[in-house]
Design a protein around this motif. Sequence first.
Motif, PDB file in Angstrom:
ATOM      1  N   LEU A 100       0.832  -1.200   0.000  1.00 35.45           N
ATOM      2  CA  LEU A 100       0.000   0.000   0.000  1.00 35.45           C
ATOM      3  C   LEU A 100       0.870   1.256   0.000  1.00 35.45           C
ATOM      4  O   LEU A 100       1.401   1.650   1.042  1.00 35.45           O
ATOM      5  CB  LEU A 100      -0.903   0.007   1.247  1.00 35.45           C
ATOM      6  CG  LEU A 100      -1.901  -1.149   1.334  1.00 35.45           C
ATOM      7  CD1 LEU A 100      -2.589  -1.143   2.693  1.00 35.45           C
ATOM      8  CD2 LEU A 100      -2.927  -1.065   0.221  1.00 35.45           C
ATOM      9  N   PRO A 101       1.033   1.898  -1.181  1.00 35.18           N
ATOM     10  CA  PRO A 101       1.740   3.182  -1.240  1.00 35.18           C
ATOM     11  C   PRO A 101       0.766   4.307  -0.857  1.00 35.18           C
ATOM     12  O   PRO A 101      -0.029   4.747  -1.669  1.00 35.18           O
ATOM     13  CB  PRO A 101       2.171   3.292  -2.707  1.00 35.18           C
ATOM     14  CG  PRO A 101       1.739   2.001  -3.367  1.00 35.18           C
ATOM     15  CD  PRO A 101       0.662   1.435  -2.520  1.00 35.18           C
ATOM     16  N   ASN A 102       0.804   4.740   0.377  1.00 35.80           N
ATOM     17  CA  ASN A 102      -0.235   5.605   0.929  1.00 35.80           C
ATOM     18  C   ASN A 102      -0.324   6.953   0.217  1.00 35.80           C
ATOM     19  O   ASN A 102       0.677   7.645   0.051  1.00 35.80           O
ATOM     20  CB  ASN A 102       0.009   5.825   2.412  1.00 35.80           C
ATOM     21  CG  ASN A 102       0.090   4.510   3.170  1.00 35.80           C
ATOM     22  OD1 ASN A 102       1.027   3.740   2.970  1.00 35.80           O
ATOM     23  ND2 ASN A 102      -0.862   4.243   4.025  1.00 35.80           N
ATOM     24  N   ALA A 103      -1.545   7.326  -0.161  1.00 34.68           N
ATOM     25  CA  ALA A 103      -1.820   8.576  -0.869  1.00 34.68           C
ATOM     26  C   ALA A 103      -2.290   9.644   0.114  1.00 34.68           C
ATOM     27  O   ALA A 103      -2.591   9.359   1.277  1.00 34.68           O
ATOM     28  CB  ALA A 103      -2.883   8.342  -1.933  1.00 34.68           C
ATOM     29  N   SER A 144      -2.560   8.187   4.190  1.00 33.90           N
ATOM     30  CA  SER A 144      -1.679   8.482   5.320  1.00 33.90           C
ATOM     31  C   SER A 144      -2.260   9.666   6.065  1.00 33.90           C
ATOM     32  O   SER A 144      -2.405  10.752   5.490  1.00 33.90           O
ATOM     33  CB  SER A 144      -0.271   8.812   4.829  1.00 33.90           C
ATOM     34  OG  SER A 144       0.461   9.510   5.814  1.00 33.90           O
ATOM     35  N   SER A 145      -2.580   9.480   7.337  1.00 34.84           N
ATOM     36  CA  SER A 145      -3.141  10.601   8.099  1.00 34.84           C
ATOM     37  C   SER A 145      -2.137  11.735   8.227  1.00 34.84           C
ATOM     38  O   SER A 145      -2.509  12.916   8.162  1.00 34.84           O
ATOM     39  CB  SER A 145      -3.595  10.138   9.481  1.00 34.84           C
ATOM     40  OG  SER A 145      -2.487   9.722  10.270  1.00 34.84           O
ATOM     41  N   ALA A 146      -0.864  11.392   8.412  1.00 33.79           N
ATOM     42  CA  ALA A 146       0.155  12.437   8.548  1.00 33.79           C
ATOM     43  C   ALA A 146       0.244  13.269   7.275  1.00 33.79           C
ATOM     44  O   ALA A 146       0.281  14.501   7.321  1.00 33.79           O
ATOM     45  CB  ALA A 146       1.512  11.815   8.875  1.00 33.79           C
ATOM     46  N   ALA A 147       0.265  12.588   6.134  1.00 30.87           N
ATOM     47  CA  ALA A 147       0.395  13.298   4.867  1.00 30.87           C
ATOM     48  C   ALA A 147      -0.834  14.154   4.582  1.00 30.87           C
ATOM     49  O   ALA A 147      -0.723  15.298   4.126  1.00 30.87           O
ATOM     50  CB  ALA A 147       0.623  12.300   3.734  1.00 30.87           C
ATOM     51  N   ILE A 148      -2.019  13.615   4.837  1.00 31.20           N
ATOM     52  CA  ILE A 148      -3.234  14.400   4.590  1.00 31.20           C
ATOM     53  C   ILE A 148      -3.286  15.598   5.522  1.00 31.20           C
ATOM     54  O   ILE A 148      -3.538  16.736   5.089  1.00 31.20           O
ATOM     55  CB  ILE A 148      -4.494  13.530   4.759  1.00 31.20           C
ATOM     56  CG1 ILE A 148      -4.587  12.505   3.622  1.00 31.20           C
ATOM     57  CG2 ILE A 148      -5.747  14.404   4.777  1.00 31.20           C
ATOM     58  CD1 ILE A 148      -5.782  11.580   3.723  1.00 31.20           C
ATOM     59  N   ALA A 149      -3.055  15.365   6.807  1.00 34.01           N
ATOM     60  CA  ALA A 149      -3.126  16.475   7.756  1.00 34.01           C
ATOM     61  C   ALA A 149      -2.144  17.582   7.396  1.00 34.01           C
ATOM     62  O   ALA A 149      -2.504  18.771   7.366  1.00 34.01           O
ATOM     63  CB  ALA A 149      -2.868  15.965   9.170  1.00 34.01           C
ATOM     64  N   GLU A 150      -0.903  17.204   7.120  1.00 29.39           N
ATOM     65  CA  GLU A 150       0.109  18.215   6.792  1.00 29.39           C
ATOM     66  C   GLU A 150      -0.237  18.941   5.500  1.00 29.39           C
ATOM     67  O   GLU A 150      -0.029  20.156   5.380  1.00 29.39           O
ATOM     68  CB  GLU A 150       1.478  17.556   6.687  1.00 29.39           C
ATOM     69  CG  GLU A 150       2.036  17.029   8.004  1.00 29.39           C
ATOM     70  CD  GLU A 150       2.531  18.121   8.924  1.00 29.39           C
ATOM     71  OE1 GLU A 150       2.635  19.275   8.480  1.00 29.39           O
ATOM     72  OE2 GLU A 150       2.820  17.820  10.096  1.00 29.39           O
TER      73      GLU A 150
END
Length: 240
Positions: free
Chosen positions: A18-21, A41-47
């Motif tokens: 899973l390459p997180n989007a 990815s929660s980190a990627a979306i949040a940032e």
Amino acid sequence: MTAAKLRDLHVPGRPLVLPNAWDADSAKLVVAAGFPVVATSSAAIAESLGFADGQGAPVAEMFAAAARITRVVDVPVTVDAESGYGLGAAELAGQLLDIGVVGCNLEDTDPGRGVRPAGEQAEFLGAVREAAGDGLVLNARVDVFLGADDEQAVLDEAVERARAYLEAGADCVYPILVRSPEVLRAFVAAVSPAAVNATLWPGGPQREQLAELGVARISLGAGLWRASRGWLAERLADLS
């Protein structure tokens, strides 16, 4: 594609990668590359939304980002729902199903409190399972390895938590950021035949070794977003 199909893709020794989007465009790239599932990815979306990871972003914005992803792809989407955003189990499950996802991560760290008692987290997972029925693939994150100086010392607790979460209805357990292949092998063996998720990161076992260790799911977390951001920062520096 249904949650049942997503479950079928969790095969120990032949892991789902899973390459997180983090947005609609990155999700479309994941699908175009041939991956059968999109994870977030929660980190990627949040940032990317201007907030900190660790439930720093408003839940409505996080779910709106996920809804934009489900709108543009025709493969299953599983989201990182962090620790549930303080929502009740029925509300959480209902909102996830409403935006069209068929799976979610739920971690046992509660921001501000630390790692929840295993029984409390198992009860929450059980309630989400009851509310969602078979409509969501539940990936239960086990966080006791995070920051652990001695991974062997927390292995028994990790296994105890994983077994409790599986008993409560989780489909997969995720001992996030285990560094030691030996510890990960022991964890996988202890919960077998259940599906285990592992993180692919520079300091840990790589894809082939993770498959040999028997994991059923491999996540990249925020890795692709960080790499993309790093590339952009370098290009901007070249232009300045």
